[in-house]
Design an enzyme around this catalytic site. Structure first.
Site, PDB file in Angstrom:
ATOM      1  N   LEU A 130       1.574 -10.792  -0.934  1.00 14.29           N
ATOM      2  CA  LEU A 130       2.976 -10.579  -0.579  1.00 14.29           C
ATOM      3  C   LEU A 130       3.247  -9.100  -0.326  1.00 14.29           C
ATOM      4  O   LEU A 130       4.035  -8.736   0.550  1.00 14.29           O
ATOM      5  CB  LEU A 130       3.870 -11.086  -1.721  1.00 14.29           C
ATOM      6  CG  LEU A 130       5.376 -10.902  -1.567  1.00 14.29           C
ATOM      7  CD1 LEU A 130       5.903 -11.778  -0.438  1.00 14.29           C
ATOM      8  CD2 LEU A 130       6.089 -11.233  -2.881  1.00 14.29           C
ATOM      9  N   ALA A 131       2.605  -8.239  -1.102  1.00 15.54           N
ATOM     10  CA  ALA A 131       2.776  -6.786  -0.964  1.00 15.54           C
ATOM     11  C   ALA A 131       1.523  -6.097  -1.482  1.00 15.54           C
ATOM     12  O   ALA A 131       0.785  -6.649  -2.300  1.00 15.54           O
ATOM     13  CB  ALA A 131       4.000  -6.319  -1.741  1.00 15.54           C
ATOM     14  N   SER A 132       1.307  -4.876  -0.995  1.00 17.91           N
ATOM     15  CA  SER A 132       0.111  -4.133  -1.396  1.00 17.91           C
ATOM     16  C   SER A 132       0.457  -2.661  -1.561  1.00 17.91           C
ATOM     17  O   SER A 132       1.182  -2.091  -0.739  1.00 17.91           O
ATOM     18  CB  SER A 132      -0.981  -4.304  -0.342  1.00 17.91           C
ATOM     19  OG  SER A 132      -2.102  -3.507  -0.650  1.00 17.91           O
ATOM     20  N   ALA A 133      -0.035  -2.060  -2.634  1.00 22.37           N
ATOM     21  CA  ALA A 133       0.165  -0.628  -2.880  1.00 22.37           C
ATOM     22  C   ALA A 133      -1.164  -0.012  -3.292  1.00 22.37           C
ATOM     23  O   ALA A 133      -2.205  -0.672  -3.273  1.00 22.37           O
ATOM     24  CB  ALA A 133       1.225  -0.426  -3.956  1.00 22.37           C
ATOM     25  N   SER A 134      -1.126   1.252  -3.655  1.00 24.29           N
ATOM     26  CA  SER A 134      -2.370   1.980  -3.910  1.00 24.29           C
ATOM     27  C   SER A 134      -3.085   1.515  -5.171  1.00 24.29           C
ATOM     28  O   SER A 134      -4.311   1.551  -5.244  1.00 24.29           O
ATOM     29  CB  SER A 134      -2.075   3.480  -4.016  1.00 24.29           C
ATOM     30  OG  SER A 134      -1.120   3.715  -5.025  1.00 24.29           O
ATOM     31  N   ILE A 135      -2.339   1.071  -6.172  1.00 25.18           N
ATOM     32  CA  ILE A 135      -2.935   0.687  -7.447  1.00 25.18           C
ATOM     33  C   ILE A 135      -3.175  -0.816  -7.536  1.00 25.18           C
ATOM     34  O   ILE A 135      -4.166  -1.268  -8.103  1.00 25.18           O
ATOM     35  CB  ILE A 135      -2.031   1.133  -8.622  1.00 25.18           C
ATOM     36  CG1 ILE A 135      -1.883   2.660  -8.623  1.00 25.18           C
ATOM     37  CG2 ILE A 135      -2.582   0.659  -9.951  1.00 25.18           C
ATOM     38  CD1 ILE A 135      -3.145   3.414  -8.910  1.00 25.18           C
ATOM     39  N   ALA A 136      -2.277  -1.609  -6.985  1.00 30.55           N
ATOM     40  CA  ALA A 136      -2.362  -3.061  -7.159  1.00 30.55           C
ATOM     41  C   ALA A 136      -1.775  -3.771  -5.946  1.00 30.55           C
ATOM     42  O   ALA A 136      -1.190  -3.143  -5.057  1.00 30.55           O
ATOM     43  CB  ALA A 136      -1.606  -3.469  -8.426  1.00 30.55           C
ATOM     44  N   GLN A 137      -1.941  -5.088  -5.926  1.00 33.47           N
ATOM     45  CA  GLN A 137      -1.270  -5.899  -4.921  1.00 33.47           C
ATOM     46  C   GLN A 137      -0.758  -7.179  -5.570  1.00 33.47           C
ATOM     47  O   GLN A 137      -1.157  -7.543  -6.678  1.00 33.47           O
ATOM     48  CB  GLN A 137      -2.155  -6.190  -3.725  1.00 33.47           C
ATOM     49  CG  GLN A 137      -3.304  -7.143  -3.918  1.00 33.47           C
ATOM     50  CD  GLN A 137      -4.136  -7.282  -2.635  1.00 33.47           C
ATOM     51  OE1 GLN A 137      -4.270  -6.345  -1.848  1.00 33.47           O
ATOM     52  NE2 GLN A 137      -4.714  -8.450  -2.428  1.00 33.47           N
ATOM     53  N   ASP A 288      10.796   5.015 -11.970  1.00 33.16           N
ATOM     54  CA  ASP A 288      10.237   4.883 -10.615  1.00 33.16           C
ATOM     55  C   ASP A 288      11.217   4.092  -9.747  1.00 33.16           C
ATOM     56  O   ASP A 288      10.845   3.133  -9.078  1.00 33.16           O
ATOM     57  CB  ASP A 288       8.882   4.183 -10.689  1.00 33.16           C
ATOM     58  CG  ASP A 288       8.029   4.431  -9.445  1.00 33.16           C
ATOM     59  OD1 ASP A 288       8.339   5.370  -8.687  1.00 33.16           O
ATOM     60  OD2 ASP A 288       7.060   3.691  -9.226  1.00 33.16           O
TER      61      ASP A 288
END
Length: 546
Positions: A130-137, A288
């Site tokens: 559904l979403a992806s970032a630098s640390i996790a998805q 954050d």
């Protein structure tokens, strides 16, 4: 350095040079070898000469990957390190990277759940993230036990070695800063990196994020202002977190919010209220709160409610920090710069020997121009920023909790004014701050303090007779010892009559300090001061006998 570290260092150098970041190397004698070395790498020219330095730095960090992106985001809050045009560009860094293979995510989930297949725990698992970032998805699914929609957050595989390798290089760069910059030592670059490392490592532990989310949800249970999705701790581990799936409008999508009939003024004001409630009521705030982590519920647009996600970074303030912060804000907006300076000294944020008059003048010089703007346009975040930057010139220690607070406040203000440009933060926050300070003094505060300490005194009550007896017995022994010493002193033939006075006082103070040190340790430094005073008096008396 390992071959892998050498390759990574080469990639970093090539990236920096291709964006012309050698401009950041100061022109000093000590940097001459570094600049000559750069000229020797003529085949790595600046390929982005059409862009300004700040934009080039941002693009370079994005190309270097997640560790550097997050480092740049953190540096954007330290505006004492960079001029505004660079800090503003760093604030634009987006933590968005390509997703990793969903099959790998599925394998990690199965490993975290004891090796059983995903289908044993979840229905409708979506292999596409559904979403992806630098640390996790994040992947979506339904709980098999109750059919509720959930999102499953999974840490990227093998990211820890990458983070450690890049952090090692960043530490090496930080150690060069004091040698290359005249003001480098004051900036404490190694402390900045250490603070960043702690934040980053904390984000890798999803059990910590789960606990943070549970705490925030409890703090705002039944609140009309903020909703935190439910976490399912039975499914959580260090590398995986499962929580309720939410549906909302991204707070940055102003058009969608207006189309839904959202009360934008109330929404903006509630953002400020949520922040100050977290800081001053709960001493626990979501640190954050950028637009990607905030949504607005579709329901009841006339009475809008925020939805907060991604609780990996949180901050907290102790009671003293909260009081000094609230009083600082009020003193600033009353233009009482003397009070602001004194508060910084009293709080221990700057050294106790700081010249308050000079500090007050420096604060006035920096902050007075802010009042050229209408009060409604003044930024709380920039007020803190100006105060901290001024205080750092007077050797203010880095306060990680205040850096987090200032960063979060800038996010809150930015979102609030995007939603409702006429938002008056001071008008919204002032009653809250004044009410909180009033609540900390007077009879109610004393009653509250008594209630907090009551269990301790109830526990100690049975021991009270014995403590009193011991104190009286030791006091009698002390008096006997003092009398004995005094008689011995009187028997001596001293040349100056005052010596007996000083020696007696010295002995009394030393013995009193010793007695208090043994029987009353909770008295803090008082026994030490008594003993020190006694030794001084004893020394004076001894000198007078010579």
């Amino acid at each position: 350095m390992t071959p892998g570290e050498v390759r990574r260092l080469y990639f970093i150098i090539r990236t920096f040079l291709s964006y012309g970041l050698d401009e950041l190397i100061p022109k000093m004698r000590i940097t001459l070898p570094l600049r000559l070395w750069r000229y020797s790498l003529f085949w790595m020219p600046n390929r982005h000469k059409d862009k300004l330095l700040g934009e080039r730095l941002r693009l370079a960090l994005q190309e270097l990957g997640p560790v550097w992106i997050k480092f740049g985001q953190m540096l954007s809050t330290r505006r004492d390190l960079f001029p505004p045009h660079i800090a503003d560009q760093l604030a634009l860094l987006q933590d968005k990277v390509a997703p990793f293979d969903g099959k790998l995510a599925k394998q990690q989930i199965e490993a975290a759940m004891g090796g059983l297949p995903v289908e044993a725990w979840f229905d409708d698992f979506e292999i596409k993230p559904l979403a992806s970032a630098s640390i996790a998805q994040v992947h979506t699914a339904r709980l098999k036990s109750n059919g509720k929609e959930v999102v499953i957050k999974v840490i990227r595989p093998d990211i820890l070695p990458v983070i450690k390798a890049d952090l090692k290089l960043i530490y090496r760069l930080a150690r060069w800063v004091p040698r290359l910059l005249p003001d480098g030592r004051r900036l404490r670059p190694t402390e900045v990196v250490r603070e960043y490392e702690k934040t980053l490592i904390d984000e890798l532990n999803l059990l910590r994020e789960s606990a943070n989310a549970i705490q925030l949800r409890r703090n705002f249970e039944d609140s009309p202002m903020l909703y935190i999705p439910e976490v399912y701790p039975d499914y959580c581990s260090e590398g995986m977190m499962v929580m309720e799936r939410i549906y909302g409008i991204p707070v940055s999508d102003v058009a969608a919010l207006e189309k839904n009939g959202t009360n934008m003024k109330l929404l903006a004001e509630r953002g400020v209220q949520v922040f100050f409630t977290q800081v001053f009521r709960d001493s626990f705030f979501h640190a954050d709160m950028h637009p990607g982590n905030i949504f607005v519920s579709y329901e009841h647009p006339e009475n809008p409610k925020y939805i907060g996600i991604d609780c990996g970074i949180v901050g907290s303030l102790n009671k003293e920090d909260k009081r000094y912060l609230a009083e600082n804000f009020i003193a600033f907006f009353n233009r009482d710069y003397r009070k602001v300076a004194e508060l910084h000294v009293d709080s221990g944020w700057v050294p106790p020997d700081t010249n308050v008059e000079e500090f007050e003048f420096a604060i006035r010089t920096v902050c007075e121009p802010i009042f050229e703007k209408p009060l409604a346009e003044i930024s709380f975040g920039h007020v803190l920023l100006n105060l901290f930057n001024t205080a750092r010139r007077f050797n203010m220690e880095v306060q990680p909790q205040l850096v987090l607070l200032q960063k979060t406040l800038l996010y809150v203000e930015g979102v609030g004014r995007q939603l409702y440009p006429q938002l008056d933060l001071w008008k919204t926050a002032k009653p809250f701050l004044e009410s909180w300070i009033k609540d900390q003094v007077g009879i109610p505060a004393l009653v509250r303090a008594f209630k907090e300490k009551a269990p301790f005194w109830v526990e100690k009550m049975p021991e009270l007779p014995e403590l009193v007896y011991d104190s009286l017995r030791q006091g009698k022994y002390l008096q006997h010892s003092v009398d004995k010493i005094a008689r011995e002193l009187q028997s001596n033939h001293v040349r100056q009559g005052q010596s007996r006075y000083f020696l007696g006082i010295g002995a009394t103070l030393v013995l009193s300090g010793t007695f208090l040190l043994v029987s009353r340790p909770e008295w803090g430094l008082m026994p030490g001061w008594l003993m020190a005073g006694g030794l001084i008096a004893w020394f004076v008396g001894w000198r007078k006998t010579r």
